[in-house]
Enzyme design. Structure first.
Site, PDB file in Angstrom:
ATOM      1  N   LYS A  25       0.847  -1.199   0.000  1.00  0.00           N
ATOM      2  CA  LYS A  25       0.000   0.000   0.000  1.00  0.00           C
ATOM      3  C   LYS A  25       0.880   1.247   0.000  1.00  0.00           C
ATOM      4  CE  LYS A  25      -0.238  -0.235   5.066  1.00  0.00           C
ATOM      5  NZ  LYS A  25      -1.093  -0.574   6.219  1.00  0.00           N
TER       6      LYS A  25
ATOM      7  N   TYR B  55      14.900  30.656   4.176  1.00  0.00           N
ATOM      8  CA  TYR B  55      13.767  31.437   4.674  1.00  0.00           C
ATOM      9  C   TYR B  55      13.847  31.656   6.180  1.00  0.00           C
ATOM     10  CZ  TYR B  55      11.483  30.269   0.234  1.00  0.00           C
ATOM     11  OH  TYR B  55      11.164  30.125  -1.079  1.00  0.00           O
TER      12      TYR B  55
END
Ligand code: PLP
Length: 407
Positions: free
Chosen positions: A46, A269
């Site tokens: 999955k 940043y």
């Protein structure tokens, strides 16, 4: 289209990639299968095989001895079928009635949650003249998707003789299998057994995930559903490490740019890191858009020339910066290991997970689709999956009918 993959050529120039070690995967399949006392092994693929690439992993796991595949939704099953994989696939999640038709057309084994759904599957199967395997999930304490015994038992009996249906499997899932105290697991197991004993005609019982295979292999029953162990991680700090697992994925990059910074200059940043000394910083084109979590900003490290270079400043969507001041001879294009081994050091997915306040499952699953997966066997590249190319075929797929995907 058959296309031989020259070493490196197909993916060279990608600024970040994941090496997938199929030898390690094969080793893990064999070790887990041995540990599971002869039970069938369902490879859980999955979530893009926990970030490793569903089709490449599914093929390799089956070739290594996995018996079946497990996914969570019909789309995941269809991806595998389109890749030509014919092995039995169990859809473990809730499947809406509207998806019954597709599930039958794709020959997916669904987990039945209601009589309505069972009838929808049976009807589609009859229309197609086929018999479809289905499983039932017993609610034993996780309280998500199982059916309590008083609903499950009558449903099972009503499905037993429905034409078109083969009620093959009965399963449950443990809430605390990776914790040291096995009391709750034992209680769940007793609740499961109480139901299973009343349905002796259901032939495939399965309850164990990786943690249970490692810690309580006596609960392997007819089949085990292993996910994280296939990929070479232990489910938690507490589980038994007697079974040696080898990490399958390494996340790598290259030094894209080197900069000298004077003391007082800052990076990225928010200017959250400022050079305290004359520094050399290395730019890596890997950010949270690739799955490198932003919470690792100013916490994690990467390996360059066998040494640790701290990640400095905020991790951005597409890049991050490492302090390479203490890496002698650091050079442009040097290989950088973000997860994995380099020379004598290793940064495991577990370590990255711990530093970013999560678990290895999420770290691996979070590696995004734009990161090419480079499959290797015996050190040689056997397939590459990128945003624009499906994994090419491997020559030996153990009798699997397979053809290249062309989506
Ligand atoms: C994901 C999953 C597994 C695999 O669990 P691991 O801890 O990765 O081995 C097994 N069973 C079910 C129902 C799952 O959803």
């Amino acid at each position: 289209m058959e296309r031989p993959i020259e070493e490196e050529s197909a993916w060279l120039g990608r600024p970040v990639w994941a090496d997938i070690d199929l030898d390690a995967l094969e080793h893990n399949v064999r070790e887990l299968k041995r540990q599971a006392c002869g039970a069938l092994l369902m490879a859980i693929v999955k979530a893009n095989a926990y970030g490793h690439g569903a089709t490449g992993i599914a093929r390799a796991a089956l070739a290594a001895g996995a018996d079946r595949l497990g996914v969570v939704c019909v789309d995941e099953g269809e991806e595998l079928r389109r890749a030509g994989i014919t092995a039995p696939i169990l859809v473990m999640g809730h499947t809406p009635v509207s998806q019954a038709e597709r599930a039958v057309a794709l020959d997916l084994t669904t987990t039945v949650g209601s009589h309505h759904f069972a009838e929808a599957v049976a009807q589609r199967a009859i229309e197609r003249g086929v018999t479809i395997r289905v499983h039932l999930k017993v609610e034993t304490g996780l309280n998500r998707y199982g059916l309590p015994p008083e609903q499950l038992l009558p449903l099972a009996e009503s499905m037993r003789h429905l034409p078109g249906l083969d009620v093959e499997g009965l399963w449950t899932h443990f809430a605390t299998g990776d914790e040291p105290d096995k009391g709750y697991v034992q209680r769940q197991f007793r609740a499961f057994t109480a139901v299973a004993d009343q349905l002796p005609w259901i032939r495939l019982r399965h309850v164990a995930n990786t943690a249970t295979v490692l810690d309580m292999p006596e609960l392997s029953l007819d089949m085990v559903r292993v996910g994280i162990g296939l990929y070479g991680c232990y489910p938690s700090e507490d589980v038994d490490r007697g079974t040696l697992l080898r990490p399958v994925m390494s996340l790598k990059s290259r030094v894209a740019r080197l900069r000298r910074l004077d003391p007082g200059e800052s990076v990225s940043y928010g200017c959250t890191w400022t050079a305290a000394r004359p520094s050399v910083v290395a730019l890596l084109m890997c950010g949270y858009g690739d799955g490198l979590r932003r919470t690792l900003s100013n916490k994690g490290s990467v390996l360059v020339r066998g040494r640790r270079a701290p990640i400095v400043g905020r991790i951005a969507m597409d890049m991050c910066v490492a302090d390479a001041t203490d890496i002698p001879y650091v050079a442009l294009d040097d290989e950088v290991v973000i997860i994995g081994r380099q020379r004598d050091d290793e940064i495991s997915a577990e370590e990255v997970a711990r530093l970013s306040d999560t678990i290895s499952y999420e770290t691996l699953t979070g590696i995004t689709a734009r990161v090419p997966r480079v499959y290797r066997r015996g050190g040689r590249i056997t397939a590459v999956q990128t945003l624009v190319e499906a994994p090419a075929e491997e020559s030996a797929t153990a009798g699997l009918e397979s053809r290249p995907t062309n989506l």
